[in-house]
Design a protein around this motif. Structure first.
Motif, short mmCIF file in Angstrom:
data_model
loop_
_atom_site.label_atom_id
_atom_site.label_comp_id
_atom_site.label_asym_id
_atom_site.label_seq_id
_atom_site.Cartn_x
_atom_site.Cartn_y
_atom_site.Cartn_z
N GLU A 141 0.83 -1.22 0.00
CA GLU A 141 0.00 0.00 0.00
C GLU A 141 0.86 1.27 0.00
O GLU A 141 0.63 2.18 -0.79
N VAL A 142 1.87 1.30 0.87
CA VAL A 142 2.74 2.49 0.92
C VAL A 142 3.55 2.58 -0.39
O VAL A 142 3.79 3.67 -0.90
N PHE A 256 10.54 8.87 6.28
CA PHE A 256 9.11 9.16 6.20
C PHE A 256 8.32 7.88 5.87
O PHE A 256 7.30 7.58 6.50
N VAL A 260 5.35 5.96 8.02
CA VAL A 260 4.03 5.68 7.45
C VAL A 260 3.76 4.17 7.50
O VAL A 260 2.66 3.74 7.87
N GLN A 263 2.78 3.00 11.02
CA GLN A 263 1.39 3.28 11.37
C GLN A 263 0.42 2.40 10.59
O GLN A 263 -0.58 1.94 11.12
N ARG A 264 0.75 2.17 9.31
CA ARG A 264 -0.12 1.31 8.49
C ARG A 264 -0.10 -0.12 9.02
O ARG A 264 -1.11 -0.82 8.99
N ARG A 266 0.39 -1.00 12.20
CA ARG A 266 -0.42 -0.99 13.42
C ARG A 266 -1.90 -1.01 13.08
O ARG A 266 -2.69 -1.69 13.73
#
Lengths: 301, 43
Positions: A141-142, A256, A260, A263-264, A266
Motif C-alpha cells: 500500500e505504501v 518518512f 508511514v 502506522q499502516r 499498526r
C-alpha cells in the motif's frame, strides 16, 4: 514505543525540511534544464522507495507462502542462500560480466542480489507467522503511494523538458504504469475478496508483480527509451553535489516511509484484531442460536 | 519562470498525495478505535 513515534516524526520532519532546503537552495542549477530538474529530488527518491517497498512485499509474500507449508520452508531457505552466494560470485565472472549491460557496475548487481537473502532472513526473523502477511499488505500500500508520486511527478517533469506529458510506448514509462496497476489490483484483491484463500492468492500475485520491478529498472539498458540513464549503479553521470542532495532526499523519504509503514502496520493489526473479535462474537451468537433451536427432546439435560 | 511552475506543481502534488494518504490512515484509525471501544463495551 508510543513515545518513540512522536520523537521520530519530529526528526523526520526536520530531515525532510533540510532535504527540501538542500534541493531548492544548495543543489546547483542544471545547465540544460534550469531549475525544473529539481523535480529529480522528489521523483527519483520516490521511485527508489517504491521499489524497495515492493521488494519487501515480494520477500514477505515468499516467506508467507513458504510458512504455510513447512516442508517447502527449508527448501526455499536454501534456494535463497544459493541465489545469494552464486549470484554474488557470478557477477564477478567474465562470462557473466559480458551479459551485464554496458555502464552497469557488477558490484551494483551483486549488492542487489545479496539483498535477497539478507532481507529474507531479517524479515523472517522479525515478522513471524501472519505478521508476514501484514507486512506484505503494508509495504504494497505504501509502495503504491510512492509509485503514484513517480507517475504524477514524471509527466510534470517531462512536459517542460520533452515537450510532452507522456511518451506513448516508452518502455520505462509503460512498465512503471503496469507495475502500479499490478499493485493496485493486488490491493483491490485484498480489499474486496472474502475468500479464505485471499492471502495466498495475493501473495502469489505479489510474487509475479515484483517481477516487473527489474523490468522497470533494466528497461533503460535493454530498450531504446526517452527516459534518461540512471544516476547511480552506472550508466549516467551526475554532479557529485547533486548526487549528494539526491541521497539526502532519499534518506529523508526513507525515514518518512518507515513512519508511514509503521502506522499502516499498526492499523492492519488493529483491523485484524477487530475482525477476529467480530468473528468470535458471531460464533458465540450462532452457538447460542443453535442451542435455542434444538428440539426439546434432544436438548442437553 | 514557466518551468518553475512545473517544479512547484511537482512538489505540491507529492505532498498532496502523501497528505491524502495520511488523512485516510487517520480516518481508518479513528473508525477502528471506535469499533474497538464498542466491542469492549459489549463485553
Amino acid at each position: 514505543m508510543k513515545r518513540l513515534f512522536p520523537i521520530l516524526s519530529v526528526i523526520t520532519a526536520i530531515f525532510l525540511a533540510y532535504a527540501l532546503y538542500e534541493a531548492l537552495v544548495v543543489a546547483p542549477t542544471d545547465a540544460q534544464q534550469g531549475d525544473v530538474y529539481r523535480i529529480i529530488y522528489y521523483h527519483v527518491p520516490s521511485a527508489w522507495t517504491a521499489f524497495l517497498l515492493f521488494f519487501i512485499n515480494f520477500i514477505a509474500s515468499i516467506q508467507y507462502l513458504a510458512s504455510k507449508k513447512p516442508s517447502s520452508q527449508t527448501a526455499v531457505k536454501w534456494i535463497v542462500i544459493v541465489i545469494g552466494v552464486v549470484g554474488v560470485i557470478a557477477c564477478f565472472l567474465p562470462p557473466v560480466q559480458r551479459l551485464i549491460p554496458a555502464g552497469m557496475r557488477p558490484s551494483a548487481v551483486a549488492t542487489t542480489v545479496l539483498a535477497i537473502p539478507l532481507f529474507y532472513f531479517v524479515i523472517g526473523k522479525y515478522f513471524p507467522g501472519d505478521n508476514l502477511d501484514v507486512l506484505a499488505v503494508t509495504s504494497a500500500e505504501v509502495g503504491v503511494v510512492f509509485c503514484t508520486i513517480v507517475l504524477v511527478t514524471g509527466p510534470i517533469w517531462a512536459r517542460p523538458v520533452w515537450g510532452i506529458w507522456w511518451a506513448p510506448g516508452d518502455i520505462r514509462l509503460t512498465s512503471t504504469l503496469v507495475l502500479w496497476l499490478i499493485y493496485v489490483s493486488y490491493l483491490m484483491l485484498r480489499r474486496f475478496s472474502n475468500s479464505a484463500q485471499t492471502q495466498m492468492l495475493a501473495a502469489a500475485l505479489a510474487i509475479f508483480g515484483a517481477l516487473d520491478v527489474p523490468l522497470v529498472y533494466f528497461s533503460i539498458w535493454f530498450f531504446r527509451t526517452q527516459h534518461p540513464q540512471p544516476v547511480i549503479g552506472g550508466g549516467g553521470s551526475m554532479d557529485p553535489r547533486m548526487l549528494n542532495v539526491l541521497l539526502i532526499s532519499w534518506m529523508a523519504f526513507l525515514c518518512f516511509a518507515f513512519l508511514v509503514c509503521w502506522q499502516r502496520y499498526r492499523l492492519e493489526l488493529l483491523h485484524r484484531e477487530i475482525e477476529a473479535a467480530h468473528a468470535m462474537d458471531s460464533l458465540v451468537g450462532s452457538g447460542v442460536a443453535a442451542k435455542a433451536s434444538l428440539p426439546l427432546s434432544r436438548s442437553p439435560q | 519562470m514557466n518551468a518553475v511552475k512545473f517544479l512547484i506543481a511537482a512538489y505540491v502534488a507529492t505532498w498532496l498525495i502523501h497528505g491524502i494518504y495520511i488523512g485516510t490512515l487517520v480516518r481508518r484509525f479513528s473508525r477502528l478505535r471506535r469499533e474497538s471501544k464498542d466491542i469492549g463495551k459489549q463485553k
